[in-house]
Design a protein around this motif. Structure first.
Motif, mmCIF file in Angstrom:
data_model
loop_
_atom_site.group_PDB
_atom_site.id
_atom_site.type_symbol
_atom_site.label_atom_id
_atom_site.label_comp_id
_atom_site.label_asym_id
_atom_site.label_seq_id
_atom_site.Cartn_x
_atom_site.Cartn_y
_atom_site.Cartn_z
ATOM 1 N N ILE A 283 -4.750 -16.356 0.470
ATOM 2 C CA ILE A 283 -4.247 -15.524 1.519
ATOM 3 C C ILE A 283 -4.790 -13.946 1.318
ATOM 4 C CG2 ILE A 283 -2.297 -14.449 2.384
ATOM 5 C CD1 ILE A 283 -2.940 -17.107 3.581
ATOM 6 N N LYS A 284 -4.707 -13.500 -0.010
ATOM 7 C CA LYS A 284 -5.144 -12.323 -0.288
ATOM 8 C C LYS A 284 -6.672 -12.153 -0.018
ATOM 9 C CE LYS A 284 -1.138 -10.454 -1.642
ATOM 10 N NZ LYS A 284 -0.475 -9.323 -0.805
ATOM 11 N N ALA A 285 -7.579 -13.279 -0.499
ATOM 12 C CA ALA A 285 -8.849 -13.111 0.004
ATOM 13 C C ALA A 285 -9.145 -13.128 1.251
ATOM 14 C CB ALA A 285 -9.630 -14.236 -0.759
ATOM 15 N N VAL A 286 -8.291 -13.861 2.179
ATOM 16 C CA VAL A 286 -8.651 -13.909 3.646
ATOM 17 C C VAL A 286 -7.895 -12.825 4.411
ATOM 18 C CG1 VAL A 286 -8.387 -15.479 5.849
ATOM 19 C CG2 VAL A 286 -8.703 -16.349 3.463
ATOM 20 N N LYS A 287 -6.947 -12.450 3.985
ATOM 21 C CA LYS A 287 -6.193 -11.340 4.858
ATOM 22 C C LYS A 287 -6.309 -9.982 4.253
ATOM 23 C CE LYS A 287 -4.476 -14.406 8.144
ATOM 24 N NZ LYS A 287 -4.923 -14.305 9.448
ATOM 25 N N GLY A 288 -6.518 -9.896 2.904
ATOM 26 C CA GLY A 288 -6.609 -8.578 2.280
ATOM 27 C C GLY A 288 -5.488 -8.355 1.575
ATOM 28 N N TYR A 289 -5.680 -7.436 0.618
ATOM 29 C CA TYR A 289 -4.727 -6.843 -0.018
ATOM 30 C C TYR A 289 -4.058 -5.911 0.802
ATOM 31 C CZ TYR A 289 -5.733 -9.369 -4.663
ATOM 32 O OH TYR A 289 -5.846 -10.477 -5.627
ATOM 33 N N THR A 290 -2.865 -5.372 0.364
ATOM 34 C CA THR A 290 -2.189 -4.219 1.066
ATOM 35 C C THR A 290 -3.043 -3.033 0.944
ATOM 36 O OG1 THR A 290 0.004 -5.083 1.025
ATOM 37 C CG2 THR A 290 -0.163 -2.681 1.001
ATOM 38 N N SER A 291 -3.456 -2.801 -0.342
ATOM 39 C CA SER A 291 -4.291 -1.495 -0.599
ATOM 40 C C SER A 291 -5.534 -1.397 0.133
ATOM 41 C CB SER A 291 -4.552 -1.218 -2.016
ATOM 42 O OG SER A 291 -4.955 -2.612 -2.428
ATOM 43 N N GLY A 292 -6.268 -2.645 0.419
ATOM 44 C CA GLY A 292 -7.432 -2.668 1.443
ATOM 45 C C GLY A 292 -7.116 -1.940 2.445
ATOM 46 N N TRP A 293 -6.069 -2.277 3.236
ATOM 47 C CA TRP A 293 -5.808 -1.848 4.692
ATOM 48 C C TRP A 293 -5.060 -0.613 4.800
ATOM 49 C CZ3 TRP A 293 -8.595 -4.642 7.655
ATOM 50 C CH2 TRP A 293 -8.801 -5.687 7.363
ATOM 51 N N THR A 294 -4.623 0.191 3.487
ATOM 52 C CA THR A 294 -4.046 1.309 3.641
ATOM 53 C C THR A 294 -4.546 2.489 2.715
ATOM 54 O OG1 THR A 294 -2.730 0.748 1.680
ATOM 55 C CG2 THR A 294 -1.612 0.281 3.756
ATOM 56 N N ALA A 295 -5.810 2.018 2.150
ATOM 57 C CA ALA A 295 -6.353 3.267 1.503
ATOM 58 C C ALA A 295 -7.016 4.306 2.379
ATOM 59 C CB ALA A 295 -7.973 2.422 0.830
ATOM 60 N N ASN A 296 -7.421 4.100 3.533
ATOM 61 C CA ASN A 296 -7.472 5.305 4.453
ATOM 62 C C ASN A 296 -6.649 5.686 5.383
ATOM 63 O OD1 ASN A 296 -10.334 5.166 3.574
ATOM 64 N ND2 ASN A 296 -10.769 2.971 4.798
ATOM 65 N N THR A 297 -5.456 5.348 5.194
ATOM 66 C CA THR A 297 -4.385 5.833 6.041
ATOM 67 C C THR A 297 -3.217 6.460 5.198
ATOM 68 O OG1 THR A 297 -3.176 3.606 6.155
ATOM 69 C CG2 THR A 297 -4.644 4.162 7.896
ATOM 70 N N SER A 298 -3.077 7.714 5.280
ATOM 71 C CA SER A 298 -1.976 8.591 4.379
ATOM 72 C C SER A 298 -1.079 9.390 5.450
ATOM 73 C CB SER A 298 -2.642 9.307 3.461
ATOM 74 O OG SER A 298 -1.676 10.223 2.734
ATOM 75 N N PRO A 299 0.081 8.934 5.492
ATOM 76 C CA PRO A 299 0.748 7.772 4.752
ATOM 77 C C PRO A 299 0.775 6.540 5.659
ATOM 78 C CG PRO A 299 2.514 9.329 5.945
ATOM 79 C CD PRO A 299 0.897 9.978 6.123
ATOM 80 N N GLY A 300 0.051 6.805 7.043
ATOM 81 C CA GLY A 300 -0.120 5.411 7.748
ATOM 82 C C GLY A 300 -0.047 5.995 9.226
ATOM 83 N N GLU A 301 0.036 4.462 10.229
ATOM 84 C CA GLU A 301 0.125 4.841 11.606
ATOM 85 C C GLU A 301 1.572 4.730 11.872
ATOM 86 O OE1 GLU A 301 -1.445 4.918 15.375
ATOM 87 O OE2 GLU A 301 -2.459 5.288 13.405
ATOM 88 N N ARG A 302 2.100 5.721 12.351
ATOM 89 C CA ARG A 302 3.635 5.776 13.076
ATOM 90 C C ARG A 302 3.776 4.943 14.394
ATOM 91 N NH1 ARG A 302 7.544 9.042 10.958
ATOM 92 N NH2 ARG A 302 5.945 10.533 10.104
ATOM 93 N N ILE A 303 4.998 4.289 14.328
ATOM 94 C CA ILE A 303 5.621 3.851 15.498
ATOM 95 C C ILE A 303 6.125 4.841 16.211
ATOM 96 C CG2 ILE A 303 7.257 2.194 16.537
ATOM 97 C CD1 ILE A 303 6.780 0.434 14.054
ATOM 98 N N GLU A 304 5.398 5.323 17.294
ATOM 99 C CA GLU A 304 6.144 6.716 17.966
ATOM 100 C C GLU A 304 7.170 6.482 18.731
ATOM 101 O OE1 GLU A 304 4.887 9.375 17.218
ATOM 102 O OE2 GLU A 304 3.083 8.838 16.335
ATOM 103 N N ALA A 305 7.343 5.111 19.428
ATOM 104 C CA ALA A 305 8.545 4.968 20.408
ATOM 105 C C ALA A 305 9.095 3.834 20.261
ATOM 106 C CB ALA A 305 7.933 4.782 21.853
#
Length: 424
Positions: free
Chosen positions: A375-397
């Protein structure tokens, strides 16, 4: 990352459907059967390794397990390969050097049975997370279920190793058998047992985050991301995404979202459509009738839902220690939809004003080391999806609850009910 785009189809006939529904979303470690006698007045019974099941592990095997749990570099036994957590993202969560923090900030809760191969990965990631978060401000609560595979022996040795390093609550003696008819109330009791230490000292836990984990193959960064997103999003509860299937000889096989029986989108519907023919041919089309949630999912951004669990969650302890919310079975006598205890937990959270519930698509889990690595190989590690977002995409509403939520006691019985039925 390349992703195959082939739908899986699983045909389920009448009798098979009934049997499958009884055990749906229940990996082996959550079917906590064959318990010892439990004294309800006792909330903490240390494991001594001398339960009714015979000792199945040698002392050297137990020590190999302990080394693998305590040292992520040890390769004596198989363990999920995990990257080191990026403390530039998670360092602010640490309370180990903060003398202003009072009480327990992070409460780890687990129900475990017969899951020996997972212990180095699961408990090892928890131990590493506790080290990073601050042992004196963490607590670990494990309810074990008379495992015949040696799980109890390992937990007994682990408790001794932890000593007073962090607060631990290990419970063994039970007579609850969730394999009996209507298992959800019994599973609710077991989950409440894991949370019971907080109720004995509520002032110590009223500001804590509960990290409740199933028997999943999880990395430390997965745990920290769930906590981070709960804090960053100002959420009441954050959930991972869990998966089954895929990785077989059939190249068209693809993992499917697992916890569809429990999970409901913010529109009240199941995460994927289960059509009248009861096939899973639509399982790859998650949030098919909610364009906003679907777009966020595809971009691996957290998205609000009505209910989720998905193998791992982080939620505020406040309504639990205030005794406003606990795990329970459905109020069948008053006509409440028959549903799993995690879905009811989310429903009660909404009712008590804690409806900021979200899934975190960057955290992807499975229920074995081998499949977890896949699953990590197919879906990716968490750090692979968060490396370029600091601290992340906020839920605005944050949205209010949907008027109606899909009731699905079995896959062939789907109706819509008011989200707060029997509560008003």
């Amino acid at each position: 990352m390349p992703r195959r785009k082939v739908a899986i189809v699983v045909q389920v006939s009448g009798l098979i459907l009934v049997i499958f529904t009884l055990f749906w979303r229940t990996p082996p470690g959550e079917l906590l059967g064959n318990f010892h006698r439990w004294n309800p007045s006792v909330t903490e019974t240390p494991i001594d390794g001398t339960n009714d099941s015979s000792t199945v592990l040698s002392q050297s095997s137990v020590q190999s397990q302990i080394r693998a749990i305590l040292d992520p570099e040890t390769r004596d036994v198989p363990r999920l390969k995990c990257p080191s957590p990026r403390m530039s993202r998670y360092g602010y969560l640490s309370a180990k050097d903060d003398r202003s923090v009072k009480g327990v900030r992070y409460f780890f809760a687990l129900n475990l049975r017969n899951c020996l191969p997972l212990l180095p990965t699961l408990l090892g990631s928890i131990v590493e997370a506790i080290r990073l978060l601050g042992p004196k401000h963490c607590a670990l609560s494990i309810v074990e279920g008379n495992s015949p595979d040696g799980t109890a022996e390992v937990l007994s040795a682990l408790e001794r190793e932890l000593g007073d390093w962090t607060t631990t609550h290990f419970v063994l003696s039970n007579d609850l058998d969730p394999l009996q008819q209507d298992r959800f109330p019994r599973l609710a009791q077991l989950r409440n047992m894991a949370l019971a230490p907080m109720l004995q000292a509520p002032d110590q836990y009223d500001n804590a985050t509960v990290i409740f984990l199933n028997d999943v193959a999880i990395c430390t960064e997965d745990i920290l991301e769930l906590i981070h997103q709960r804090v960053f999003q100002e959420a009441d509860m954050t959930c991972a995404m869990d998966w089954i299937g895929g990785g077989g000889e059939n190249e068209n096989d693809k993992p499917a979202f697992y916890d569809v029986y429990i999970a409901r989108g913010i529109n009240g519907d199941t995460f994927f459509e289960i059509p009248p023919d009861l096939s899973w041919r639509l399982a790859q089309n998650l949030f098919w009738n909610d364009a906003v949630s679907q777009a966020r999912l595809r971009n691996y951004h957290p998205t609000q839902v009505f209910a989720c669990w998905n193998g791992a969650v982080a939620f505020t302890a406040a309504p639990v220690v205030k005794r406003q919310v606990s795990f329970r079975g459905s109020n069948i006598e008053n006509g409440e939809c028959h549903q799993g205890e995690p879905e009811l937990f989310c429903k009660d959270m909404w009712y008590r004003g804690h409806g900021r519930i979200a899934v975190v698509p960057s955290v992807n889990l499975e229920y074995s080391v081998e499949k977890g690595q896949y699953i990590k190989a197919v879906k990716g590690y968490t750090s692979g999806w968060t490396a370029n977002t600091s601290p992340g995409e906020r839920i605005e509403a944050w949205l209010p609850p949907p008027d109606n939520v899909k009731c699905m006691p079995t896959f062939d019985r789907q109706t819509w009910r008011p989200w707060n039925e029997t509560l008003e």
